[in-house]
Scaffold this active site. Structure first.
Site, PDB file in Angstrom:
ATOM      1  N   GLY A  17       0.814  -1.222   0.000  1.00 55.07           N
ATOM      2  CA  GLY A  17       0.000   0.000   0.000  1.00 55.07           C
ATOM      3  C   GLY A  17       0.840   1.261   0.000  1.00 55.07           C
ATOM      4  N   GLY A 118       5.881  -3.348   3.610  1.00 53.66           N
ATOM      5  CA  GLY A 118       5.376  -3.787   4.908  1.00 53.66           C
ATOM      6  C   GLY A 118       5.622  -5.260   5.170  1.00 53.66           C
ATOM      7  CG  ASN A 119       3.745  -7.214   8.582  1.00 54.61           C
ATOM      8  OD1 ASN A 119       4.789  -7.271   9.204  1.00 54.61           O
ATOM      9  ND2 ASN A 119       2.652  -6.687   9.094  1.00 54.61           N
ATOM     10  CG  ASP A 143      -1.657  -0.904   9.296  1.00 52.18           C
ATOM     11  OD1 ASP A 143      -2.415   0.065   9.447  1.00 52.18           O
ATOM     12  OD2 ASP A 143      -1.828  -1.764   8.411  1.00 52.18           O
ATOM     13  CD  GLU A 238      -8.333  -1.659   8.027  1.00 47.64           C
ATOM     14  OE1 GLU A 238      -9.093  -1.737   7.049  1.00 47.64           O
ATOM     15  OE2 GLU A 238      -7.121  -1.387   7.934  1.00 47.64           O
TER      16      GLU A 238
END
Length: 365
Positions: A17, A118-119, A143, A238
């Site tokens: 993202g 990210g992850n 995050d 979320e």
């Protein structure tokens, strides 16, 4: 004259993202690599897809000059997952994609691949290192949920955006005597909702790590009303989950959620209205949190992580992810964040901080 470097030519990509600070990280990597070591830099378009499709270009100083403050990524991004899913068809396609990446890496004569993400991105990076590629990872995500680093760039910028939104909603909630639920990102970990909730003075904070009981939320809202505060701000990740949902298996939970509103914010708003009779609204910040220029803090962190990655390149220390550890920039083995999520611990000091100033987490503590 450039300093000696084991790495002569490397590729760099951004995947996953969008996130504030990606361009700052690219600039940190590229400037240090070019100016200090004279390395050749190959920019890879649209994440791992660029390696599969051989969509690459040589990056020159003009490409990475003046991008420190820009949002987005000059390289483009995608959520391409070359290692794919679990069915045999998918595995066959995944195997082809991995082979294509290995071939492109070899064709481009790369000494290393720098993956910024990210992850999922760092996990893919680790899997590619097991396929024989030299890989270095950089942790980015709003995050803040990557294991092995105390903070990721992008988090601070998203926190500022989330906090400003809560500030604005406070006045509306107060004017109309409403409960307003603001949904922030954080599907599996509640770092963003927790920090923004504390910074914005949220009355109720709901995290994936602490299943909520709607009765406890109702009690808290009614208590506020009796004390002369007939409005409430609910900050929900979320991935916020009720006690009822937590007891369901994955299939039933998915069905329940599909039948009860498009996302957590709307579900929770409906539950609050049913529980308390109070006029309740939901606001979902969505992609607003991901966009725009990075904060000063994220520019500094992204630049520092980028230049630290270049020191690993120069020394030939591959298979690592750069990380903020305490107040120092260091690195960890790329296997450490693989397939993991850094959750907010139940005994994390910020949860106690919030409780101490009267914040409710929807449990009975």
């Amino acid at each position: 004259m450039a300093n000696h470097s084991v790495t002569k030519r490397f590729g760099v990509l951004t995947a996953g993202g969008d996130c504030p600070g990606l361009n700052a990280a690219i600039r940190g990597v590229c400037r240090a690599a070019h100016d200090r070591y004279g390395m050749e830099i190959v920019g890879i378009a649209n994440g791992f897809r660029g390696l599969i499709e051989e969509d690459t270009r040589i990056l020159k100083p003009n490409d990475f000059s003046g991008i420190l403050t820009r949002g987005g990524t000059i390289l483009g991004s995608s959520r391409e997952k070359p290692f794919g899913g679990t069915t045999s068809d998918k595995d066959e396609v995944a195997s082809d994609k991995v082979s294509a990446i290995v071939d492109t890496y070899s064709k481009l004569k790369l000494d290393c691949l720098v993956v910024i993400g990210g992850n999922g991105t760092n996990t893919t990076g680790y899997k590619l290192s097991r396929e024989g590629l030299n890989v270095i990872g950089l942790p980015k995500t709003i995050d803040n949920d990557i294991v092995g680093t105390d903070r990721t760039f992008g988090f601070h910028s998203a926190l500022a955006i989330g906090t400003e939104a809560i500030d604005r909603l406070h006045s509306t909630a107060q004017s109309h005597n409403r409960a307003i639920v603001i949904e922030l990102m954080g599907h599996k970990a509640g770092w963003l909702a927790l920090y923004a909730g504390v910074a914005g003075g949220g009355d109720i904070i709901l995290l994936p790590e602490i299943p909520y009981n709607i009765r406890e939320i109702g009690r808290h809202i009614e208590k506020r009303g009796k004390s002369g505060k007939p409005f409430s701000i609910v900050v929900a990740a979320e991935g916020a989950i009720s006690v009822k949902e937590a007891e369901m298996d994955k299939k039933d939970r998915k069905k329940y959620r599909l039948e009860n509103g498009p996302s957590a914010g709307y579900r929770i708003a409906r539950e609050i209205q049913e529980e308390t009779g109070m006029d309740t609204r939901a606001t979902v910040l969505g992609y607003v949190q991901r966009g725009g220029i990075p904060s000063a803090s994220d520019r500094v962190l992204a630049t520092s992580l980028g230049t630290a990655a270049v020191e690993l390149l120069a020394k030939g220390k591959y298979g690592r992810m750069v990380a903020l550890i305490g107040n120092d920039i260091g690195s960890i083995d790329l296997s450490i964040p693989e397939g993991k999520v850094k959750h907010v611990p139940q005994d994390y000091y910020m949860i106690d901080t919030a409780r101490a100033v009267g914040t409710c987490f929807g449990d009975n503590n």
